[in-house]
Design a protein around this motif. Sequence first.
Motif, mmCIF file in Angstrom:
data_model
loop_
_atom_site.group_PDB
_atom_site.id
_atom_site.type_symbol
_atom_site.label_atom_id
_atom_site.label_comp_id
_atom_site.label_asym_id
_atom_site.label_seq_id
_atom_site.Cartn_x
_atom_site.Cartn_y
_atom_site.Cartn_z
ATOM 1 N N PHE A 28 0.806 -1.227 0.000
ATOM 2 C CA PHE A 28 0.000 0.000 0.000
ATOM 3 C C PHE A 28 0.841 1.281 0.000
ATOM 4 N N ALA B 11 -2.714 8.696 -0.685
ATOM 5 C CA ALA B 11 -3.366 8.658 0.626
ATOM 6 C C ALA B 11 -4.876 8.874 0.515
ATOM 7 N N ARG C 242 -7.561 5.955 0.876
ATOM 8 C CA ARG C 242 -7.946 5.306 2.147
ATOM 9 C C ARG C 242 -9.449 5.431 2.375
ATOM 10 N N GLY C 243 -10.078 4.293 2.629
ATOM 11 C CA GLY C 243 -11.508 4.263 2.897
ATOM 12 C C GLY C 243 -12.392 4.374 1.671
ATOM 13 N N ARG C 244 -11.793 4.312 0.462
ATOM 14 C CA ARG C 244 -12.558 4.489 -0.778
ATOM 15 C C ARG C 244 -12.555 3.271 -1.688
ATOM 16 N N GLN D 115 -3.750 -4.419 6.857
ATOM 17 C CA GLN D 115 -3.993 -3.023 6.474
ATOM 18 C C GLN D 115 -5.226 -2.822 5.607
ATOM 19 N N ASP E 105 -8.338 -0.507 6.390
ATOM 20 C CA ASP E 105 -8.137 0.935 6.368
ATOM 21 C C ASP E 105 -8.349 1.527 4.977
ATOM 22 N N TRP E 106 -8.156 0.709 3.958
ATOM 23 C CA TRP E 106 -8.251 1.192 2.579
ATOM 24 C C TRP E 106 -9.612 0.905 1.946
ATOM 25 N N ARG F 54 -15.429 -5.544 4.262
ATOM 26 C CA ARG F 54 -15.520 -4.575 5.353
ATOM 27 C C ARG F 54 -16.988 -4.296 5.599
#
Length: 263
Positions: A152, A157, A160-162, A210, A213-214, A261
């Motif tokens: 990653f 940045a 992240r979350g998308r 990780q 988080d992404w 998620r």
Amino acid sequence: MSVPPSFPPLSAIVTTLRAAGCVFAEDEAQLLRTAADTPDDLTAMVRRRVAGLPLEHVLGWAEFNGLRIAVDAGVFVPRRRTEFLVERALALAPAGAVVVDLCCGSGALGAALAAELAGVELYACDIDPAAVACARRNLAGAGGRVHLGDLFAPLPAGLRGRVDVLLANVPYVPTLEVELLPSEARLHEARVALDGGADGLDVLRRVTAQAADWLAPGGRLLFETSELQVPAAVAAVTRGGLTARVDECEERYATVVSGTRTA
């Protein structure tokens, strides 16, 4: 495409390839003769194949999910069984998905998804510079952005979350078993694309630690693994805070684990 009469007969190429141990000598001979521009080119290509180079490296491309994927020397050759991973991803991906092809190699997975899904926002990355150069060519038409670096780390940045679909075709061959692989893979593909550590899951554990988080809410991580590795792979997904699912395709001898998620 017609072949000039000055080219050696197909039967002679088949005999040469078969003597070298090529199981699909007839098919390979036809591909090589069609790809060659001159008799000298053909002779050189046959010589490289007989010497043990993967057919895909000799041709400069591999067929994957109906696409012709450029594959440079030393770059991991996409396996046909991995088309099952693409199928699973396509079944789960929304239109306009944000897709990341992690450990992308030639970029075959990202290219396959982009060819089937409208409006994909596509990113890819790999630690091998040769693979990145290859992936950039394969993903250029889809507007894919390809980054060089470890997992990653090189990704923007802002992702992240998308991420809706995180494809991670990580190396999963246990270190001591790499030497048991066919020579085409062992000698001509980058070891970093094959060696997954002591039990084959070292890189996967780094990804699952990780991934949440992404991923966007409802986003999915998908990866291929061996049947024997499924319990440990599922445990890694669960420890990463994702909900695990296992899908198998007996026809392709393929196993895909996904992690969602949920929050």
